[in-house]
Scaffold this active site. Structure first.
Site: not given
Length: 318
Positions: A158, A207-208, A235-236, A260, A265, A284
């Protein structure tokens, strides 16, 4: 075999079909289970697909037939992979399905911080027009991207796609990832993380979420960024220390943010980012184009077919 989809609504609110699962056995699709409801709902199922519902020890202890767990997406932090492996449960995810969509959305968030489309739209509604007395350029934002530096933190598939979009706009691209902090690929310069943080006008996170990255973007991280830089995160949410980021936006250390994802959430009404200036937050949704979700369904099918035929999914999580 029995199959349970714990929270399928996010992936398929009705515009796609789950019917392909019938060839594997009996299936039940829940719109959204809570973590507490999951063990009973999964029951004696052999196969589980999850979007956000946690698959951990409580499920493993109560669902003795479980043989295969798949994330309904690329991220699998909701699955206790170690516990699954220890109990002989195959774990798969769905990489690659949303690469184009997420990269496009990340750039849209960047663009929203470079050009205030809504602000200019409102000027026209208010009878304002460029060049007419009373028109105030400073009331909106229009930044030329050519020549600006964008940093891609976590430059996998990505991140690489996002970088290429930025290059098309004439931006200088720096990138870093755990396995590469020097050299060049297709005009993208790989550098150590500190250099990327320091040099970026726009910093995009791809990144994860790991123990290393959780809360990574904190006051110390932000202090190393350029004054007036823009932060992008697809990402997160938990990669950010959200209070520190909100403070940086309020102080002007960051001139904007495009997010995002949030740590919780849907958004907690008390999340300080909701009231932070120059902040665009989307729900998201970067992965939710119909094209991406259709691709996701096909990969889910391919993974499960491989597991049924060979005992191993294609996209195994180790």
């Amino acid at each position: 075999m029995k199959i349970v989809v714990t929270d399928g609504f996010a992936v398929n609110p009705g515009d796609l079909s789950w019917d392909y699962l019938a060839k594997f056995g009996e299936f039940t699709v829940y719109d959204k289970l809570s973590d507490e409801e999951a063990p009973a709902a999964i029951g004696d199922a052999d196969i589980v697909f999850t979007n956000r519902v946690k698959i951990g020890q409580a499920v493993i202890d109560n669902c003795k037939n479980l043989k295969y767990v798949s994330a309904l997406g690329t991220g699998y932090d909701m699955i206790d992979v170690k516990a699954c492996r220890e109990n002989g449960i195959e774990v798969c995810n769905v990489p690659g399905y949303s690469t184009a969509s997420v990269a496009q959305h990340a750039f849209a968030l960047l663009l929203a911080n470079a050009f205030d489309m809504e602000g200019y739209r409102n000027m026209v509604k208010d009878g304002k027009w460029t060049g007419i007395p009373g028109f105030q350029y400073q009331l909106s934002r229009f930044v030329e991207l050519e020549g600006k530096t964008v940093g891609v933190y976590g430059c996998g598939a990505i991140g690489m796609r996002f970088a290429k979009i930025c290059q098309a706009f004439g931006m200088r691209v720096l990138a870093t990832r755990r396995s590469k902090t020097s050299g060049e690929i297709d005009g993208i310069s790989f550098v150590p993380a500190d250099e990327l943080i320091r040099e970026s006008d726009y910093l995009s996170l791809h990144c994860p979420l790991t123990d290393e990255t959780r809360g990574m973007v904190n006051a110390d991280f932000l202090s190393k960024m350029k004054d007036g830089a823009v932060l992008i995160n697809t990402s997160r949410g938990a990669v950010l220390n959200e209070a520190d980021v909100a403070d940086a936006l309020k102080s002007g250390k960051l001139s904007g943010a495009g997010l995002d994802v949030l740590a919780k959430e849907p958004a907690d009404p008390n999340n300080p980012l909701l009231s932070a200036p120059n902040t665009v937050i989307t729900p998201h949704c970067a992965w939710t184009s119909k094209e991406a979700r259709t691709r996701l369904m096909q990969i889910l099918d391919d993974n499960l077919t491989s597991f049924v035929n060979t005992g191993a999914g294609i996209n195994r999580v180790f």
